[in-house]
Design an enzyme around this catalytic site. Sequence first.
Site, short mmCIF file in Angstrom:
data_model
loop_
_atom_site.label_atom_id
_atom_site.label_comp_id
_atom_site.label_asym_id
_atom_site.label_seq_id
_atom_site.Cartn_x
_atom_site.Cartn_y
_atom_site.Cartn_z
N SER A 580 0.85 -1.18 0.00
CA SER A 580 0.00 0.00 0.00
C SER A 580 0.89 1.24 0.00
CB SER A 580 -0.94 -0.04 1.20
OG SER A 580 -1.94 0.95 1.10
N HIS A 695 -8.10 -5.11 -0.48
CA HIS A 695 -6.82 -4.47 -0.21
C HIS A 695 -5.88 -5.39 0.55
CE1 HIS A 695 -4.10 -1.16 -0.15
NE2 HIS A 695 -4.12 -1.01 1.15
#
Length: 726
Positions: A580, A695
């Site tokens: 991320s 995610h």
Amino acid sequence: MFRRTRLAALLATILLGAPAIAQTTPGQTPNPPLIEGAFATSDETDPYLWLEEVEGERAMAWVNEHNTRSLGVLEGDPRYEGLHQQALALVQARDRIPAPGFTHAGLIDNIWQDAQHVRGIWRRTTLDSYRTETPAWETILDLDALAAAEGKNWVYKGSTCLAPEERLCLISLSDGGKDAVVIREFDSEARAFVQGGFELPESKGGVAWVDADTLLVARDFGPGTMTTSGYPMIVKRMSRGQTLDQAETVFTGQPSDVSVGGYTLRDADGAVQAVLINRGVSFYEGETHRLNADGTTTQLALPAKSDINALVQGQLVVTIKQDWTAPSGQAFRTGDVIAWPLQAWLADPTTQARLVIRPGARESVESVTATRNHLIVGLFENVRGAAYVYTPNPDGDWARRRLDLPENATVGLGSASEIDDKVFVNVSGYLTPQSLYLADAASGNVAPVKALPAKFDADGMTVDQFEARSADGTMIPYFVVHKADLALDGSNPTLLYGYGGFQSSLLPGYSPTVGKLWLERGGVYVVANTRGGGEFGPNWHDAALQENRQRAHEDFQAVAQDLIARNITSQPRLGIMGGSQGGLFMGAMLTQRPDLINAAVIQVPLFDMLRFHRLLAGASWIAEYGNPDIPEERAWIQAYSPYQNLRADQPYPEVFIHTSTKDDRVHPGHARKAAARLEDLGYPVLFYENTDGGHAAGANLRETARRIALEYTYLSRRLMDQPAQQ
């Protein structure tokens, strides 16, 4: 402390080819400036915009082609299957500690996943039973059975139950792991969804109970109701039996906001003390409004950067994240934790606040929770944790007492009871398996409840904490986990992990997969506590914000340089990993200092920082990075944006990039375009995209195990093979 001689350093350079370590000017990237019209500095100069079409036919054909190729390489490696079986056994192990959550009835809730419950079960037991070796669990909801019955790939994303009975719950379910969820009302006693109950369609956003027949709802209500960040802009009050269209709008934010949402502030008995609405103006700045009985709202007198933490004995506890002068005239500093008598403060904002905590320069308040009568604070000093009990005295001051827990470890606060003063506390370290304690904040008694067995052989291993000097002179702490008889000859395969953003602290913790798949096999594991994180409070984060982002990159590079200077490792043996924001970190290292590394695992990354604000939730991160549409801010972003700064004729190693099609937070286009650009420039690259997973890049335990095995197979190929690949 490691020691080495100059002769040893020279020999390591000769034998292993360790590169000369160049220095950079503080705040300046080593990338040459991009000229107008350079690659991907506009939509017209980006040939890979089509890869941003998440489910586009051409894009998915590209994904499938790369998956086939990369999986063929990594799963075809003779080490993969063994690593995969080890990872699968670890993530599906049943001898994990079931994470306990207190209910208002004093029962213990838990969400459990294993080989038989891949998606998980929500289950419940008594506290006495939980403390035994074999608790008697009752299943409340079986997510695998639900998914099978409804033909959905449901991923559990949490629930909120109506206090104090907590019978009625709102369950959030994600299709494949996305942030967007459907919300359905569930009766936890009947073990069934409520027929004709509240049911909200798929959307990002939240929901909160006001009472049994009333919700505060922040959702996608149609065109014009979402912010440019892709989150709700409107809060509605919805009554039982109403449709979303019939619900009453009680608050409307601005399109430029990150999000808005509503919640109720309740006392320990579950009684509502205030109905509040949070307006997230930016990722770090916001407003809190009180919803009045007549439907109007009143903004509370709080600084833009602050968090409401708890309500204890009528005292509202707030963390201040900026220097601030209160309406009372009192001056508070960044990082202070303060408290007001709630009702008096609501009636008169000039009411005096009391200082609860003022952290020191190397301290950080990592977590705050409350039992019925006490505040519990996880306070870290130099990235080592402790738990303190704070109690309001009749005179308004707060008394403090430290809980008797193991030292030099990470202390994580768990669920706290509102019917008494019990709180669960987790303790772990890099080589210390998790232990769960039950503390009584009233008496100070602490008792062990459960402890994990060792998941890897840590015999002969040790943990050191060092500091590296960053380009501007700031000392950056980092941990090194290794075998005690480590040879300081630069030959050790070393994995350096970093994140460096959003005030997220990297604290010591026990990872069975890192231990089994890396440390046991002779690897060294390093965690860098760079600026941008929260290890030393808000100021540590703010030091690498926006125009100062490059400082965090320099911090990470400094740790890599220090590892090489200490002869712990060398360039052929050094790899990096991050996801991320950490994926952006890896991209910056790759484009700025490829001479330091021989491997990079780039997980669900940000990469095209000139378009991040236009993709999915990206606009919500402008407060962290800046706005590429503003020329001054675009200049500092463009200087480090990895996608634009990938160049020909650089010593880039073969990297492993992975993402998820279902990630609706960080757009998979970042990872796809990074791989495509590297290939276009003639570099080898391994790319894998999970078509589920969100995610977290894994919708269930099997997908998670596969991802982990792929990563460590790649790292083995790059850092452990002899000779090291160049």
